[in-house]
Design an enzyme around this catalytic site. Structure first.
Site, PDB file in Angstrom:
ATOM      1  N   GLU A 306      42.375  -0.893   1.736  1.00  0.00           N
ATOM      2  CA  GLU A 306      43.769  -1.029   2.180  1.00  0.00           C
ATOM      3  C   GLU A 306      44.708  -0.145   1.360  1.00  0.00           C
ATOM      4  O   GLU A 306      45.752  -0.587   0.888  1.00  0.00           O
ATOM      5  CB  GLU A 306      44.206  -2.501   2.120  1.00  0.00           C
ATOM      6  CG  GLU A 306      43.371  -3.386   3.020  1.00  0.00           C
ATOM      7  CD  GLU A 306      43.830  -4.825   3.097  1.00  0.00           C
ATOM      8  OE1 GLU A 306      44.408  -5.319   2.120  1.00  0.00           O
ATOM      9  OE2 GLU A 306      43.592  -5.455   4.135  1.00  0.00           O
ATOM     10  N   ASP A 380      38.173 -11.883   6.566  1.00  0.00           N
ATOM     11  CA  ASP A 380      39.310 -12.203   5.696  1.00  0.00           C
ATOM     12  C   ASP A 380      39.364 -13.717   5.621  1.00  0.00           C
ATOM     13  O   ASP A 380      38.467 -14.374   6.090  1.00  0.00           O
ATOM     14  CB  ASP A 380      40.606 -11.609   6.261  1.00  0.00           C
ATOM     15  CG  ASP A 380      41.496 -11.091   5.137  1.00  0.00           C
ATOM     16  OD1 ASP A 380      41.422 -11.663   4.036  1.00  0.00           O
ATOM     17  OD2 ASP A 380      42.237 -10.126   5.346  1.00  0.00           O
ATOM     18  N   GLU A 408      47.859 -18.128   3.926  1.00  0.00           N
ATOM     19  CA  GLU A 408      48.237 -16.961   4.725  1.00  0.00           C
ATOM     20  C   GLU A 408      47.848 -17.121   6.193  1.00  0.00           C
ATOM     21  O   GLU A 408      48.640 -16.857   7.082  1.00  0.00           O
ATOM     22  CB  GLU A 408      47.573 -15.715   4.122  1.00  0.00           C
ATOM     23  CG  GLU A 408      47.814 -14.467   4.949  1.00  0.00           C
ATOM     24  CD  GLU A 408      47.213 -13.218   4.324  1.00  0.00           C
ATOM     25  OE1 GLU A 408      46.538 -13.313   3.277  1.00  0.00           O
ATOM     26  OE2 GLU A 408      47.430 -12.133   4.900  1.00  0.00           O
TER      27      GLU A 408
HETATM   28  C1  BDP Z   1      44.607  -9.754   3.099  1.00  0.00           C
HETATM   29  C2  BDP Z   1      46.080  -9.889   2.854  1.00  0.00           C
HETATM   30  C3  BDP Z   1      46.600  -8.768   1.985  1.00  0.00           C
HETATM   31  C4  BDP Z   1      45.775  -8.674   0.710  1.00  0.00           C
HETATM   32  C5  BDP Z   1      44.315  -8.534   1.068  1.00  0.00           C
HETATM   33  C6  BDP Z   1      43.394  -8.551  -0.151  1.00  0.00           C
HETATM   34  O1  BDP Z   1      46.773  -9.889   4.089  1.00  0.00           O
HETATM   35  O2  BDP Z   1      47.954  -9.001   1.716  1.00  0.00           O
HETATM   36  O3  BDP Z   1      46.183  -7.617  -0.073  1.00  0.00           O
HETATM   37  O4  BDP Z   1      43.922  -9.615   1.887  1.00  0.00           O
HETATM   38  O5  BDP Z   1      42.738  -9.561  -0.347  1.00  0.00           O
HETATM   39  O6  BDP Z   1      44.149 -10.918   3.723  1.00  0.00           O
HETATM   40  O7  BDP Z   1      43.307  -7.581  -0.857  1.00  0.00           O
END
Ligand code: BDP
Length: 717
Positions: A306, A380, A408
């Site tokens: 990401e 996730d 979340e």
């Molecule tokens: C996702 C979240 C994000 C996090 C990411 C993570 O939406 O904000 O940075 O996981 O775990 O679920 O790195």
């Protein structure tokens, strides 16, 4: 007149004293009303012998004092010289405290953090001895005794020997230095970086105390999407101030390390992990940190995921990156926690498969002080996912569990969703990696791979809100997470029971009703959000509410349509052998429970299969009808929770009663929103109507598509 005034003042005072804002969490210590219990507890805590004078023992003393005064209306007499004196003796095993009935083996076995609480008869009087090999072990024992009292247990015949099943029991704060919290729904960050190190907010102390009461022993202070500034000298002093506060509570601090820090704050041209200058830079940084925080836990890293920088930019592997940092912290017994939550920007293969493909070939290549931290599921933190296929697939590497406590994807801060059943479901899943019974729990506790390092991390749900977690019931998830880190064999029921009694009341009717609400709440959420294995169909960015129609994001796997794959033929992601074959990443016996549409556990049906709308489910309904059934049942069950809660008004304080009432109303609206929006959208694909027996949505799909939440919390990073 004077009398009247006094009466008013008295009433106001009572109202004030009874006002509950949730700040005290599960450590409220209300007066014990049961006379028999009160008398026996008073006896037990009458004279307390304290052995040792460390800050930790002082904390234990203060806790006992506070609890006695509040629960028992009694101030114990403390004695620090005579270890045989007193109804309660606390202190570590040593010259003055004998281990009592503990054998040498017991003592060895409880290790550095375990404790024992044993009642024995001394000169015809009951004496409770709380002991351990360390002061922190003793503190954990004291909190355990207080838990027994808060939940109204007998103290006459205690014979408790307890030690944590996991070595690292961490909270991960996704807190940014500007005090926003990524995926935080309880206000801003509790770390007031600007005023640190000079100003120690009482919250830091209360935070440490709450964590110690459930055995949390580490905290990662900053976001995994890291900012290098945290590693600069002024910020390290702030970190040190927090470490100093937490130390006596048995809590170590950890930091996330941005991989490109050598460039950003070190002035180097590269962050290549095999470059000598870069390696030296990290070594020097570690030296600097350990000079001021000698028990610093180590680094947590999110790399090449990401948008975060990482070793792959230099054509190096995750192991190259992790090992370089591991070398830097090794001289100080530090560790590196390297996250496996990676999926690449340009990788067309099923996102479910990517972490496994990146990491399995690296098994055996990590230094001994590296742990790989794996999210509970491969995509996730969805309301329900099968366990991550990496569990069991990297036997030479200690794998750490990563759960999300902050909600979340599980209703954020407006929903009553108790997460212990989710955690337990994952921990109890069988990976079959070394035959039947190779549960995820056994992978992460190190017993399957014989790993000394083992642990869990939970993404914290803590913020600046007066009640810490936003929703009063969200505190239960912090609590449950800690308790499961200590002992993952505890049931969701036991933990909910403890938490409710300590947080609200011991009234049995209240406990029975609200415990049931908690225990079913996660399944209800799954029903109205993501039934039958659906996943990742929430709104983009803020992740609040449903948006299964989204298909315009730049990366395919950011679009909900990528995950549900609804088309005229059916719905679901085919991860079986005819599809992405992600299922092949599991061990054969695990695969078997999902491989075939006909025998696949329906909870995971659409996770692994693309199924025709008219497919007959076990209930006899078609898949489409089943989907409607689930969505409608889920929403109706929230209504039922509301009714159950309404009947609880007389049992608890009006503040928290009102808060939960209002939040349940919002939750119901959200459940109806999820139900209507998803079914209205899917109906356009399935071309099947929502069965007439259900109340039809009163809004259009366009209405739901038009909803926007520009300032939704948790998304401001
Ligand atoms: C996702 C979240 C994000 C996090 C990411 C993570 O939406 O904000 O940075 O996981 O775990 O679920 O790195």
């Amino acid at each position: 007149m004077k009398k009247k005034l006094l009466a008013i003042v008295f009433i106001l005072l009572v109202a004030f004293v009874q006002a509950e804002n949730g700040y005290d969490l599960w450590l409220r210590y209300p007066t014990i009303k049961n006379k028999m219990l009160l008398a026996s507890y008073r006896l037990a805590l009458q004279q307390i012998s304290l052995q040792g004078n460390s800050a930790t023992i002082q904390i234990a003393k203060e806790e006992l004092l506070k609890a006695s005064q509040n629960m028992l209306g009694q101030t114990p007499s403390f004695n620090t010289t005579n270890s045989n004196y007193g109804s309660l003796v606390i202190g570590k095993i040593g010259a003055s405290i004998t281990a009592g009935p503990l054998s040498k083996n017991d003592i060895k076995d409880i290790g550095e953090e375990g404790f024992s609480i044993i009642t024995s008869m001394v000169n015809g009087k009951a004496q409770i001895i709380i002991t351990g090999n360390t002061d922190v072990g003793v503190l954990y024992g004291v909190f355990h005794l207080l838990r027994l009292m808060q939940t109204q247990n007998d103290l006459y015949k205690l014979h408790i020997i307890s030690k944590p099943k996991l070595k690292l029991r961490l909270l991960d704060h996704w807190d940014n230095l500007n005090r926003t919290v990524e995926r935080g729904y309880a206000g801003s960050s509790i770390w007031d970086w600007h005023k640190l190190p000079g100003y120690i907010n009482q919250r830091y102390i209360d935070y440490a105390r709450a964590n110690a009461s459930i055995g949390i022993n580490g905290t990662v202070l900053n976001n995994v999407n890291a900012n290098s500034t945290i590693l600069t000298a002024p910020y390290l002093l702030k970190v040190k101030a927090l470490a100093d506060v937490f130390r006596p509570y048995g809590i170590k601090v950890y930091l996330t390390a941005r991989f490109s820090s050598p460039i950003e704050i070190g002035g180097l041209k590269t962050a290549d992990p095999l470059n000598e200058e870069v390696r030296l830079w990290w070594k020097e940084k570690a030296k600097e940190i350990y000079a001021i925080i000698p028990d610093f836990g180590g680094f947590v890293v999110k790399a090449n995921s990401e948008g975060q920088p990482g070793p792959q930019e230099y054509k190096r592997t995750h192991a190259d990156g992790a090992d370089m940092l591991a070398d830097a912290v090794a001289p100080y017994d530090g560790i590196v926690i390297w996250r496996a939550f990676v999926y690449a920007a340009q990788n067309p293969i099923d996102r479910h498969k990517q972490a496994y493909e990146d990491f399995v070939p690296l098994d055996g290549k990590f230094k001994s002080n590296v742990m790989v931290q794996v999210k509970n599921g491969a995509i996730d933190f969805m309301p329900r996912e099968p366990f991550h296929p990496l569990f069991g697939a990297m036997p030479k590497t200690p794998l750490m569990m990563e759960f999300q406590i902050t909600q979340e994807y599980t209703g954020q801060s407006t929903s009553l969703v108790y997460l212990a059943p989710l955690y337990k479901e994952v921990l109890n899943s069988d990976t079959y990696s070394s035959g039947k019974g190779s549960t995820v729990a056994k992978v992460i506790d190190g017993s399957l791979g014989n790993h000394i390092l083992n642990g869990m991390a939970g993404v914290a749900n803590i913020g600046s809100d007066i009640n810490w977690c936003g929703h009063p019931f969200a505190q239960a998830n912090w609590y449950a997470y800690g308790r499961l880190c200590w002992d993952y064999t505890l049931t969701s029921n036991t933990i909910a029971d403890e938490w409710l009694r300590m947080t609200f009341t011991n009234e049995e009717k209240f406990i029975a009703t609200t415990k049931n609400m908690m225990l079913v709440s996660r399944e209800i959420l799954v029903d109205y959000m993501n039934p039958l294995g659906l996943h990742h169909i929430m709104g983009t960015g803020h992740h609040y509410g449903p948006a299964p129609w989204i298909n315009d994001q730049s990366r395919p796997e950011w679009n909900p349509v990528y995950y549900h794959k609804a088309d005229s033929a059916g719905i679901g992601f085919d991860r079986s052998v005819t599809g992405s074959n992600a299922i092949a990443q599991y061990f054969p016996a695990a695969q078997r429970q999902w491989a075939d549409v006909g025998t696949c556990d329906e909870k995971y049906l659409l996770w692994f299969h693309h199924v025709p709308w008219i497919y007959t489910m076990k209930s006899g309904r078609t898949l489409w009808d089943e989907l409607c059934f689930k969505y409608y049942t889920g929403a109706a069950d929230v209504k039922k929770m509301q009714q159950d809660w309404d009947a609880m008004e007389s049992f608890i304080d009006k503040e928290r009663f009102r808060q939960v009432s209002q939040l349940l109303s919002i939750q119901y609206e959200e459940a109806v929103w999820w139900r209507n929006a998803c079914l209205l959208y899917f109906t356009t694909v399935s071309k099947m109507p929502i069965p007439a027996q259900y109340q039809q949505p009163d809004k259009t799909l366009d209405y739901y598509k038009g909803l926007h939440f520009p300032f939704a919390p948790g998304n401001n990073n």
